[in-house]
Write a protein that holds these residues in place. Structure first.
Motif, short mmCIF file in Angstrom:
data_model
loop_
_atom_site.label_atom_id
_atom_site.label_comp_id
_atom_site.label_asym_id
_atom_site.label_seq_id
_atom_site.Cartn_x
_atom_site.Cartn_y
_atom_site.Cartn_z
N PRO A 158 -49.54 9.87 -39.72
CA PRO A 158 -49.96 8.51 -40.11
C PRO A 158 -48.84 7.49 -39.90
CG PRO A 158 -49.49 9.81 -42.05
CD PRO A 158 -49.40 10.74 -40.87
N GLY A 159 -49.22 6.31 -39.51
CA GLY A 159 -48.25 5.24 -39.34
C GLY A 159 -47.57 5.21 -37.99
N PHE A 160 -47.86 6.15 -37.14
CA PHE A 160 -47.26 6.19 -35.81
C PHE A 160 -48.18 5.50 -34.81
CE2 PHE A 160 -45.08 9.76 -37.75
CZ PHE A 160 -43.80 9.61 -37.28
N LYS A 161 -47.58 4.93 -33.79
CA LYS A 161 -48.34 4.43 -32.65
C LYS A 161 -48.39 5.57 -31.63
CE LYS A 161 -46.23 -0.04 -33.28
NZ LYS A 161 -45.13 -0.83 -32.77
N LYS A 162 -49.37 5.51 -30.75
CA LYS A 162 -49.51 6.54 -29.73
C LYS A 162 -48.23 6.63 -28.88
CE LYS A 162 -52.40 5.96 -26.23
NZ LYS A 162 -53.64 5.89 -25.42
N GLU A 163 -47.58 5.50 -28.66
CA GLU A 163 -46.36 5.45 -27.84
C GLU A 163 -45.18 6.12 -28.53
OE1 GLU A 163 -48.00 2.43 -28.81
OE2 GLU A 163 -49.33 2.67 -27.09
N ASP A 164 -45.26 6.33 -29.86
CA ASP A 164 -44.17 6.94 -30.63
C ASP A 164 -44.20 8.46 -30.57
OD1 ASP A 164 -43.43 4.39 -31.44
OD2 ASP A 164 -44.47 4.52 -33.36
N ILE A 165 -45.26 9.04 -29.98
CA ILE A 165 -45.47 10.48 -30.00
C ILE A 165 -45.28 11.05 -28.60
CG2 ILE A 165 -47.11 12.32 -30.53
CD1 ILE A 165 -48.53 10.24 -32.37
N SER A 166 -44.53 12.15 -28.50
CA SER A 166 -44.40 12.81 -27.21
C SER A 166 -44.73 14.29 -27.36
CB SER A 166 -42.99 12.63 -26.64
OG SER A 166 -42.06 13.33 -27.41
N LEU A 167 -45.33 14.84 -26.32
CA LEU A 167 -45.69 16.25 -26.26
C LEU A 167 -44.98 16.85 -25.06
CD1 LEU A 167 -49.53 15.81 -26.74
CD2 LEU A 167 -47.88 16.45 -28.48
N ASP A 168 -44.21 17.90 -25.28
CA ASP A 168 -43.46 18.53 -24.20
C ASP A 168 -43.69 20.02 -24.23
OD1 ASP A 168 -42.02 16.13 -23.26
OD2 ASP A 168 -41.06 16.23 -25.23
N VAL A 169 -43.88 20.61 -23.04
CA VAL A 169 -44.01 22.04 -22.91
C VAL A 169 -42.80 22.54 -22.12
CG1 VAL A 169 -45.37 23.96 -22.01
CG2 VAL A 169 -46.52 21.96 -22.98
N ASP A 170 -42.06 23.46 -22.73
CA ASP A 170 -40.91 24.07 -22.07
C ASP A 170 -41.10 25.58 -22.16
OD1 ASP A 170 -38.48 24.66 -20.92
OD2 ASP A 170 -37.31 24.17 -22.70
N GLY A 171 -41.45 26.19 -21.04
CA GLY A 171 -41.74 27.63 -21.06
C GLY A 171 -42.99 27.90 -21.88
N ASP A 172 -42.85 28.70 -22.94
CA ASP A 172 -43.97 29.04 -23.81
C ASP A 172 -43.94 28.27 -25.12
OD1 ASP A 172 -44.98 30.82 -21.98
OD2 ASP A 172 -44.02 32.57 -22.88
#
Length: 142
Positions: A54-68
């Motif tokens: 809550p309270g975050f903007k979409k631009e404040d969130i990152s999703l990263d995949v490194d290996g598994d």
């Protein structure tokens, strides 16, 4: 096998987590947001993760995949506003910082993960990799 248990949240370290949360609540340090909450479910074809941000903007969130490993990282930035200097705060409780959580995605088709963010909830739909069915072969004895 896909383990939906986040890294660092294993059963065997409950004692350390208990005293860590006790220390934070006793001294008033830390925040409930330090490790955001996430619900994980299985609909048969997909794992679904719903994370409270809550309270975050979409631009404040990152999703990263490194290996598994899938890492969800969210960060509030302290935006200084010149109008704030005219306010006489007695106490200011808004928190700025970053929050991060990692998940094992070894059995997930990472190229097909879908992410939605709506009303403070990040929803990840993560399709399972198809199970490899071993084929039995009959060999002739010569």
């Amino acid at each position: 096998m896909f383990e939906i248990i986040p890294f660092g949240s294993r059963q065997d370290d409950w004692f350390d987590r208990f005293f860590d949360s006790f220390e934070k609540s006793f001294w008033g340090t830390g925040s409930d947001l330090a490790s955001f909450r996430a619900d994980c479910s299985d609909d048969g074809k997909n794992f679904i993760v719903e994370a409270e941000l809550p309270g975050f903007k979409k631009e404040d969130i990152s999703l990263d995949v490194d290996g598994d490993t899938l890492t969800i990282h969210a960060e509030h930035k302290d935006e200084k506003d010149s109008s704030d200097s005219s306010k006489n705060y007695v106490k200011k409780e808004r928190f700025y910082g970053s929050y991060e959580r990692s998940f094992d995605v070894a059995d997930i088709d990472v190229d097909s993960i879908k992410a939605e963010y709506n009303n403070g909830i990040l929803k990840l739909t993560m399709p399972k990799k198809p199970e490899l069915v071993s084929e039995t072969k009959h060999l002739m004895i010569e």
